[in-house]
Motif scaffolding. Structure first.
Motif, mmCIF file in Angstrom:
data_model
loop_
_atom_site.group_PDB
_atom_site.id
_atom_site.type_symbol
_atom_site.label_atom_id
_atom_site.label_comp_id
_atom_site.label_asym_id
_atom_site.label_seq_id
_atom_site.Cartn_x
_atom_site.Cartn_y
_atom_site.Cartn_z
ATOM 1 N N LEU B 82 -34.734 -21.387 -96.224
ATOM 2 C CA LEU B 82 -35.491 -21.011 -95.491
ATOM 3 C C LEU B 82 -35.395 -20.340 -94.113
ATOM 4 N N TYR B 83 -34.262 -21.036 -93.267
ATOM 5 C CA TYR B 83 -33.921 -20.554 -92.119
ATOM 6 C C TYR B 83 -33.059 -19.220 -91.970
ATOM 7 N N LYS B 84 -32.364 -19.104 -93.252
ATOM 8 C CA LYS B 84 -31.560 -17.787 -93.264
ATOM 9 C C LYS B 84 -32.567 -16.638 -93.435
ATOM 10 N N ILE B 85 -33.518 -17.135 -94.341
ATOM 11 C CA ILE B 85 -34.509 -15.822 -94.212
ATOM 12 C C ILE B 85 -35.409 -15.426 -93.215
ATOM 13 N N ALA B 86 -35.812 -16.740 -92.605
ATOM 14 C CA ALA B 86 -36.728 -16.623 -91.455
ATOM 15 C C ALA B 86 -35.719 -16.088 -90.359
ATOM 16 N N GLY B 87 -34.477 -16.369 -90.348
ATOM 17 C CA GLY B 87 -33.665 -16.015 -89.117
ATOM 18 C C GLY B 87 -33.540 -14.482 -88.954
ATOM 19 N N SER B 88 -33.981 -13.765 -90.060
ATOM 20 C CA SER B 88 -33.766 -12.377 -89.987
ATOM 21 C C SER B 88 -34.744 -11.536 -89.074
ATOM 22 N N TRP B 89 -35.800 -12.417 -88.887
ATOM 23 C CA TRP B 89 -36.570 -11.995 -87.695
ATOM 24 C C TRP B 89 -36.592 -12.840 -86.761
ATOM 25 N N GLY B 90 -35.579 -13.849 -86.571
ATOM 26 C CA GLY B 90 -35.710 -14.630 -85.266
ATOM 27 C C GLY B 90 -34.385 -14.176 -84.361
ATOM 28 N N ASN B 91 -34.487 -12.883 -84.360
ATOM 29 C CA ASN B 91 -33.619 -12.370 -83.273
ATOM 30 C C ASN B 91 -34.082 -10.890 -82.796
ATOM 31 N N HIS B 92 -33.688 -10.426 -81.997
ATOM 32 C CA HIS B 92 -34.088 -9.088 -81.226
ATOM 33 C C HIS B 92 -34.031 -8.169 -82.116
ATOM 34 N N GLU B 93 -33.133 -7.662 -82.823
ATOM 35 C CA GLU B 93 -33.063 -6.624 -83.770
ATOM 36 C C GLU B 93 -33.929 -6.543 -85.017
ATOM 37 N N GLN B 129 -50.415 7.811 -84.624
ATOM 38 C CA GLN B 129 -49.705 6.617 -85.093
ATOM 39 C C GLN B 129 -48.144 7.078 -85.108
ATOM 40 N N ALA B 130 -47.875 8.095 -85.912
ATOM 41 C CA ALA B 130 -46.552 8.505 -86.174
ATOM 42 C C ALA B 130 -45.926 8.708 -84.690
ATOM 43 N N PHE B 131 -46.483 9.154 -83.773
ATOM 44 C CA PHE B 131 -45.957 9.518 -82.311
ATOM 45 C C PHE B 131 -45.658 7.946 -81.726
ATOM 46 N N VAL B 132 -46.338 6.999 -82.047
ATOM 47 C CA VAL B 132 -45.892 5.706 -81.255
ATOM 48 C C VAL B 132 -44.769 5.284 -82.165
ATOM 49 N N SER B 133 -44.909 5.202 -83.573
ATOM 50 C CA SER B 133 -43.785 4.584 -84.597
ATOM 51 C C SER B 133 -42.227 5.227 -84.059
ATOM 52 N N LEU B 134 -42.561 6.755 -83.962
ATOM 53 C CA LEU B 134 -41.225 7.413 -83.743
ATOM 54 C C LEU B 134 -40.494 6.911 -82.693
ATOM 55 N N GLY B 135 -41.337 6.452 -81.554
ATOM 56 C CA GLY B 135 -40.546 5.790 -80.536
ATOM 57 C C GLY B 135 -39.817 4.656 -80.851
ATOM 58 N N PHE B 136 -40.458 3.687 -81.411
ATOM 59 C CA PHE B 136 -39.691 2.577 -81.886
ATOM 60 C C PHE B 136 -38.660 2.575 -82.893
ATOM 61 N N TYR B 137 -39.029 3.671 -83.860
ATOM 62 C CA TYR B 137 -37.674 3.951 -84.600
ATOM 63 C C TYR B 137 -36.547 4.706 -83.864
ATOM 64 N N ILE B 142 -31.325 3.844 -81.921
ATOM 65 C CA ILE B 142 -30.300 4.188 -80.800
ATOM 66 C C ILE B 142 -29.900 2.856 -80.290
ATOM 67 N N SER B 143 -30.601 1.941 -79.885
ATOM 68 C CA SER B 143 -29.928 0.826 -79.225
ATOM 69 C C SER B 143 -30.295 -0.528 -79.839
#
Lengths: 152, 648
Positions: B82-93, B129-137, B142-143
C-alpha cells in the motif's frame, strides 16, 4: 434616471462596505500580528533583552551537555539551552520528541518566567535530514554540522 | 521501459496541451471550424495521456524499479505494498504529476460533457485550462522529472518518511488535489466567460457543479487531513494553524464564497463581476497553497522540494497565471454589465454578507500565513499561531454564523426581518440560554462559550428553511444546504466542546498502576516490544474503563523505523458517542516508570462528523443540480425529436 442613480449608489455602497471590511481586517490583522506573533530568540538575545513574562516566544539553541535532569514526577525535565554566549534554563512537562537529546538542537515554545527560567509547552527537535525546524537552519555552520553529526 | 513510456506520455500530453491552447485561442478570433473542432477531442486525449503517465509512475513504484531516481530516493523494497503505491505521490515529483493528471482529467471531462454554454465560451475555457496545464507540464518536464533514471540502478531505496506511512496518505493527498485542481475549472470558466463576454446566469449554472465537486473534495480532504494530524502527530490537537493546513483552508474559504455567489448569479443574475473575481481568486489560492507547500519555503512534512529553482518556477507560474487572469479581468470588467438590484435585507444581501465575511477570514489567514515569511526576509524571525488566528478569525466567522441562521429564511430581492423574527425566536433564545449557562458556570473561555451558543442556535436554525414545506417535495439542493449548514453547527459544537471540556493527564506510571482522566480509569498492564514490517516498537498494554463500563484494550506505541531511521508515536483512541479517549506512550524514566499522556476529549469527533456532513450536503446539492440539468437536456432533445417528426 432616478433608478439609475440608485443602482449606481447601491453598487457603490456595496463596494465601499466590502472595502471597509477588508481594510478593517487588514488593520486588525497587522495590530494583532504585532501583539500576538511569537518571536524567535537565541539564548544570547534572550539574556540581553528578555521578553515580557506572559508573552509566548520561541527559544532555539543547543541542549547543553549533561544538563538534562528529570524531576521526581517522571514527566518534567529541566535542561539548559545555550549558544556558547548565554545559557537559559528550561522547564518542560510532557513527552519530549524522539530526537531530543544533549548536544543537539532544539526549539522550545513557551514563556520566560520572571525568575529567568523558560517554561516550554512544546519542544521541536530535529527529526531527520529532511525535516529541520525553520529556526535551526540558521544556526552557525559548526552548530549545524554538530547537530547533524549528533543526531544521525 | 515503463518509466520511458510514462515520460513519453507526459511529453505528448504537454504537446497536446500546447495544441489545445493554440487551436482554442485561434478559433476565438474566428479561425476555421476544423481547428475549433479539434479542441474538445485534444483536451480529452491530453487527459488520457496524463493518466497513462501517472499510471506508469504507480507501476514503477509498485515494482520498486530502482533504476528510477524517484523510486530510489523515496521507496524501499521492504515497504508494505500500500505504501509503495501511495509513496508514488508522497514526494515532490509524484505529487506534481498527480496535480497535472487531475488537471488534464478535469479539462477532458469538461470537454466531453459540458455543452450548456455557447461554443466560443467553451473554446476559450478549454484554451485557458490548457494555458494553466502547460505551465505545470513545463514545470514537471524541466525541473521535476519524475521519471529521471539512475545509472547504475541503486542497490536499495532510501525509504519513505515514516510519518507518511499511514493509510491516510493513500487518500489524503489525492482528495485534496482533486479539490485544489478542480478549482482550475472554475478559473478557466471565469476567464473563458470574460473573454467571450458571457458572464451571466448560464455561466454560473455551468460552473456551479464543477465548483461544488471541487469544494466537496476539498472539504473531505481538509476533514481527513485534520483527523490524520490529530491521531498521527500525538499532540492531541486537531488544527495547528500550520502554514500547510492554512494552504488548504484558503482555497476552501474562497470556494465556499464562490459557491454562494455563484448561486446568486445563477438564480438572480446579480454579483457578476464579483463571482468571476472569486473564480480567479479560488484557484489562485490553490496555487499559492502549492507554492507555499512545495517550494521548500516552509519546512514541514509536506515540503519535499528544497531546490530553490523549483520554488521560483512555481512562483513564476503563480505570477503568470494570476497576472494573466487579472489582466483579462481588468480589460473586460467594463463589459460585465451590472446585474439585478436587491435590497440589503434579502437573500442576496445575506449572501453578500457571507461573501464579505468569508473573504475577510481568508484575508486574516493569508496575512497570518505570509507574515512570518515576509518578516524573515527582513531578518525577523516570528511564528504566528492560535493567539492570532483564533480571535481574529472569530471576528469574521461569528457574525457570518449569525447571518447563516437568518439568510436562508429571507426571500430574494427584498424582505423584512420582522417576517422571519418569530421563526428565529426559538434558536435565538436557545443560543442565548446555552451561552448564559456556560458563561455563568465560569470555567469556560469566551470563544468556546460563543461557539457552544452559536452551535446550539444554528443546529436548530439550519432546519428552519424546511418549515412549512412538504418534505417529500423538497428538492435535493435545498436538502444539501440544510445538511451542510447543520454540519457547520455540528463541527462548531465539536470544536467548542474540545476547547471547553478537554481534560488532560500527564503522568509517569508503573506497570500495574491505574491512571484516572475525566470519567476514565486507564490501567497500565505492561509495556512490551513488538515488531512490524519495517519498524520495531514499544507497545503499552493497557485497558480503559469508562465509569463502571467494560474494560477495553488499548495499545499506544512508540515506533522506531529503520529506513529511514526515525521514531513516531502511534496514539491509541477509544471512541464513544460522547467523546474520545486519547492515549500516547512516552519514554521510560530511569526508575522504570513510563510516561503516559492521556486526554479525555468530550464530543471531539463531532468536528469530523460535521465536516463529513458539510461534504454530504455538497454531494446532495451536486446530485440535485446534475439531475435537473440532465432532465432539462432530455426534455430539450424530446422536443427537438418531436419537431423533427412533425416536420417530416
Amino acid at each position: 434616471m432616478n433608478s439609475a442613480i440608485k443602482a449606481k449608489h447601491q453598487r457603490l455602497i456595496l463596494v465601499l462596505v466590502a472595502l471597509a471590511a477588508l481594510i478593517g481586517a487588514a488593520l486588525m490583522a497587522t495590530w494583532a500580528l504585532r501583539s500576538q506573533a511569537s518571536f524567535f530568540y537565541l539564548p544570547a538575545d534572550m539574556a540581553a533583552d528578555p521578553p515580557e513574562p506572559d508573552r509566548a516566544v520561541r527559544l532555539g539553541g543547543m541542549v547543553e551537555s549533561g544538563s538534562i535532569k528529570r524531576a521526581a514526577d517522571g514527566v518534567t525535565i529541566q535542561f539548559v539551552v545555550s549558544d556558547n554566549k548565554a545559557r537559559i534554563p528550561v522547564n518542560f512537562s510532557g513527552i519530549a520528541p524522539d530526537l531530543f537529546q544533549e548536544n543537539s538542537g532544539v526549539v522550545a515554545e513557551g514563556k520566560l518566567r520572571a525568575d529567568g527560567t523558560f517554561v516550554a509547552d512544546n519542544l521541536l527537535a530535529k527529526h531527520d535530514e529532511k525535516y529541520v525546524p525553520r529556526e535551526m537552519k540558521d544556526m552557525t555552520a559548526a552548530q549545524a554540522r554538530q547537530t547533524v553529526a549528533e543526531t544521525r | 521501459m515503463i518509466a520511458s513510456l510514462g515520460l513519453a506520455a507526459l511529453w505528448m500530453a504537454a504537446a497536446l496541451a500546447a495544441l489545445q491552447l493554440v487551436a482554442g485561442g485561434l478559433s476565438l478570433r474566428g479561425g476555421n471550424p476544423a481547428l475549433a473542432g479539434l479542441v474538445r477531442p485534444v483536451a480529452a486525449v491530453q487527459g488520457l495521456l496524463a493518466v497513462l503517465s501517472f499510471a506508469a509512475l504507480v507501476i514503477v513504484f509498485w515494482q520498486t524499479d530502482l533504476s528510477v531516481k524517484l523510486v530510489a530516493m523515496n521507496s524501499h523494497s521492504a515497504k508494505p505494498l500500500l505504501y509503495k503505491i501511495a509513496g508514488s505521490w508522497g514526494n515532490h515529483e509524484g505529487s506534481m504529476l498527480l496535480w497535472v493528471t487531475i488537471m488534464g482529467l478535469a479539462g477532458g471531462f469538461v470537454a466531453l460533457i459540458e455543452r450548456r454554454l455557447p461554443e466560443p465560451t467553451m473554446l476559450a475555457t478549454l484554451a485557458a485550462q490548457a494555458f494553466v496545464s502547460l505551465g505545470f507540464y513545463a514545470f514537471l518536464l524541466i525541473s521535476s522529472n519524475p521519471f529521471e533514471r539512475l545509472s547504475p540502478a541503486a542497490p536499495e531505496g532510501q525509504g519513505l518518511n515514516p510519518l507518511l506511512q499511514d493509510p491516510g496518505l493513500a487518500f489524503h493527498p489525492p482528495t485534496l488535489y482533486i479539490g485544489y485542481v478542480g478549482l482550475s475549472v472554475a478559473f478557466s470558466f471565469a476567464v473563458g466567460a470574460l473573454l467571450t463576454r458571457e458572464v451571466g446566469p448560464a455561466f454560473a449554472r455551468a460552473m456551479r457543479p464543477w465548483v461544488l465537486g471541487a469544494w466537496l473534495f476539498l472539504t473531505i480532504g481538509i476533514t481527513a487531513g485534520s483527523y490524520w494530524a490529530y491521531y498521527e502527530l500525538g499532540w492531541g490537537g486537531w488544527w495547528f494553524w500550520d502554514p500547510v493546513e492554512n494552504a488548504s483552508l484558503m482555497p476552501w474559504l474562497a470556494a465556499t464564497a464562490l459557491l454562494h455567489s455563484a448561486s446568486v448569479l445563477a438564480s438572480r443574475n446579480a454579483l457578476r463581476a464579483w463571482t468571476v473575481m472569486l473564480g480567479v481568486v479560488a484557484f489562485s489560492m490553490s496555487m499559492v497553497g502549492t507554492f507555499l507547500v512545495r517550494s521548500g519555503i516552509l519546512t514541514s512534512v509536506h515540503a519535499f522540494a528544497v531546490d530553490p529553482e523549483r520554488g521560483s518556477f512555481i512562483l513564476g507560474l503563480l505570477v503568470i497565471n494570476i497576472g494573466a487572469a487579472l489582466l483579462v479581468f481588468a480589460l473586460r470588467a467594463a463589459s460585465v454589465t451590472e446585474g439585478e438590484r436587491f435590497a440589503l435585507t434579502s437573500r442576496e444581501g445575506a449572501l453578500v454578507f457571507n461573501n464579505v465575511m468569508l473573504t475577510g477570514t481568508l484575508g486574516i489567514v493569508l496575512i497570518g500565513t505570509l507574515y512570518p515569511l515576509v518578516a524573515e526576509a527582513m531578518g525577523l524571525k516570528v511564528s504566528v499561531g492560535p493567539p492570532y488566528f483564533n480571535p481574529m478569525g472569530a471576528v469574521f466567522v461569528v457574525p457570518m454564523l449569525v447571518v447563516l441562521a437568518v439568510g436562508p429564511l429571507l426571500r430574494w430581492r427584498r424582505d423584512r426581518l420582522g417576517r422571519v423574527a418569530r421563526m428565529l425566536a426559538v434558536p435565538g433564545l436557545l443560543a442565548i440560554g446555552v451561552g448564559a449557562w456556560f458563561a455563568g458556570s465560569g470555567f469556560v473561555g469566551v470563544l468556546p462559550v460563543l461557539g457552544l451558543a452559536l452551535a446550539a442556535g444554528l443546529a436548530v436554525a439550519s432546519f428552519l428553511p424546511l418549515a412549512g414545506r412538504k418534505l417529500r417535495t423538497v428538492k435535493l439542493p435545498l436538502w444539501g444546504m440544510v445538511v451542510a449548514h447543520f454540519g457547520v453547527a455540528v463541527a462548531l459544537f465539536g470544536m467548542a466542546a474540545d476547547a471547553a471540556f478537554t481534560t488532560e493527564r500527564l503522568v509517569a506510571a508503573r506497570a500495574g498502576q491505574t491512571v484516572v482522566v475525566g470519567p476514565w480509569k486507564v490501567f497500565l498492564r505492561d509495556v512490551v516490544p513488538i515488531a512490524g514490517p519495517n519498524w520495531t516498537a514499544l507497545q503499552a498494554d493497557m485497558d480503559a474503563r469508562y465509569k463502571d463500563g467494560p474494560a477495553r484494550d488499548i495499545h499506544p506505541q512508540a515506533r522506531s523505523f529503520w529506513a529511514p531511521p526515525q521514531g513516531t508515536s502511534e496514539s491509541a483512541l477509544v471512541t464513544r458517542w460522547n467523546g474520545q479517549l486519547y492515549a500516547v506512550l512516552g519514554e521510560q524514566a530511569e526508575d522504570g516508570r513510563w510516561q503516559l499522556r492521556l486526554w479525555w476529549k468530550p464530543f471531539v469527533p463531532m468536528i469530523w462528523y460535521g465536516g463529513l456532513l458539510i461534504a454530504l450536503g455538497g454531494l446532495l446539492a451536486l446530485i440535485g443540480r446534475v439531475a435537473s440539468d440532465l432532465r432539462r437536456i432530455f426534455a430539450r432533445e424530446k422536443i427537438a425529436y418531436r419537431r423533427q417528426r412533425q416536420g417530416r
